[in-house]
Write an enzyme that holds these catalytic residues in place. Structure first.
Site, PDB file in Angstrom:
ATOM      1  N   GLY A  60       3.059   2.301  -2.022  1.00 36.08           N
ATOM      2  CA  GLY A  60       3.142   2.915  -3.344  1.00 36.08           C
ATOM      3  C   GLY A  60       1.891   2.773  -4.179  1.00 36.08           C
ATOM      4  N   HIS A  61       0.809   2.292  -3.563  1.00 39.08           N
ATOM      5  CA  HIS A  61      -0.427   2.002  -4.325  1.00 39.08           C
ATOM      6  C   HIS A  61      -1.623   2.616  -3.600  1.00 39.08           C
ATOM      7  CE1 HIS A  61      -3.649  -0.623  -6.034  1.00 39.08           C
ATOM      8  NE2 HIS A  61      -2.859  -0.637  -7.088  1.00 39.08           N
ATOM      9  N   PHE A  62      -1.929   3.743  -3.609  1.00 39.26           N
ATOM     10  CA  PHE A  62      -1.388   4.882  -4.345  1.00 39.26           C
ATOM     11  C   PHE A  62      -1.051   5.950  -3.323  1.00 39.26           C
ATOM     12  CE2 PHE A  62      -4.579   2.774  -7.029  1.00 39.26           C
ATOM     13  CZ  PHE A  62      -3.803   2.443  -8.120  1.00 39.26           C
ATOM     14  N   VAL A 102       0.814  -1.221   0.000  1.00 32.11           N
ATOM     15  CA  VAL A 102       0.000   0.000   0.000  1.00 32.11           C
ATOM     16  C   VAL A 102       0.845   1.268   0.000  1.00 32.11           C
ATOM     17  CG1 VAL A 102      -2.114  -0.973   0.975  1.00 32.11           C
ATOM     18  CG2 VAL A 102      -0.402  -0.040   2.499  1.00 32.11           C
ATOM     19  N   VAL A 155      -4.726   2.069  -1.470  1.00 28.76           N
ATOM     20  CA  VAL A 155      -5.706   1.010  -1.697  1.00 28.76           C
ATOM     21  C   VAL A 155      -4.940  -0.310  -1.783  1.00 28.76           C
ATOM     22  CG1 VAL A 155      -7.415   0.101  -3.312  1.00 28.76           C
ATOM     23  CG2 VAL A 155      -7.247   2.563  -2.958  1.00 28.76           C
TER      24      VAL A 155
END
Length: 147
Positions: free
Chosen positions: A44-46, A42, A51
């Site tokens: 780097g997402h986003f 999570v 998420v």
């Protein structure tokens, strides 16, 4: 079973061991994962709007399914490998602070192949569902976690 007991069953280790706890209730495996926001998937997402990636939700379901395969895996020195994902549906995002409840059941077996259906929920909100299959294959040193 708690996280340490799960390590005795699954070959996964941090950071890929995702289950916090799991138990068999009737013919279902019921597991939980609390998403803290510190997980690699999570961060780097986003950024700014984290998420849990769908593929990670599918992995959570797979690990929970393996709780039902525990006896076959340990008794024969085998590990589960995904062989298919079908009818995967993502309905609601999972975010840091959420506790995901995983519910999985084996729908049929054929030799080394095991077929299952799983659902991930946050509270009463369905987040992900999938039909999956696994092959139990010889461990070849994988199941000992590199020990």
């Amino acid at each position: 079973m708690n996280r340490e007991e799960i390590k005795g069953l699954l070959p996964h280790r941090e950071p890929m061991l995702l289950l916090d706890d799991a138990e068999v209730v009737g013919d279902e495996a019921v597991g939980h994962v609390t998403v803290t926001g510190d997980e690699f998937f999570v961060r780097g997402h986003f950024p700014g709007d984290p998420v849990v990636p769908g593929v990670i939700l599918c992995e959570m379901l797979a690990q929970n399914c393996c709780v039902l395969l525990g006896e076959a895996m340990s008794g024969e020195g085998r590990v589960p490998l995904y062989t298919s994902l079908d009818k995967v549906r993502f309905r609601h995002p999972v975010r840091p602070g959420d506790t995901v409840e995983l519910r999985c059941r084996i729908t049929r077996e054929h030799g080394a192949f095991h077929f299952a259906h799983g659902e991930a929920l946050v509270g009463d909100m369905p987040c992900c569902s999938a039909d999956m299959s696994f092959a139990l294959v010889p461990a070849a040193g994988v199941a000992d976690g590199g020990r």
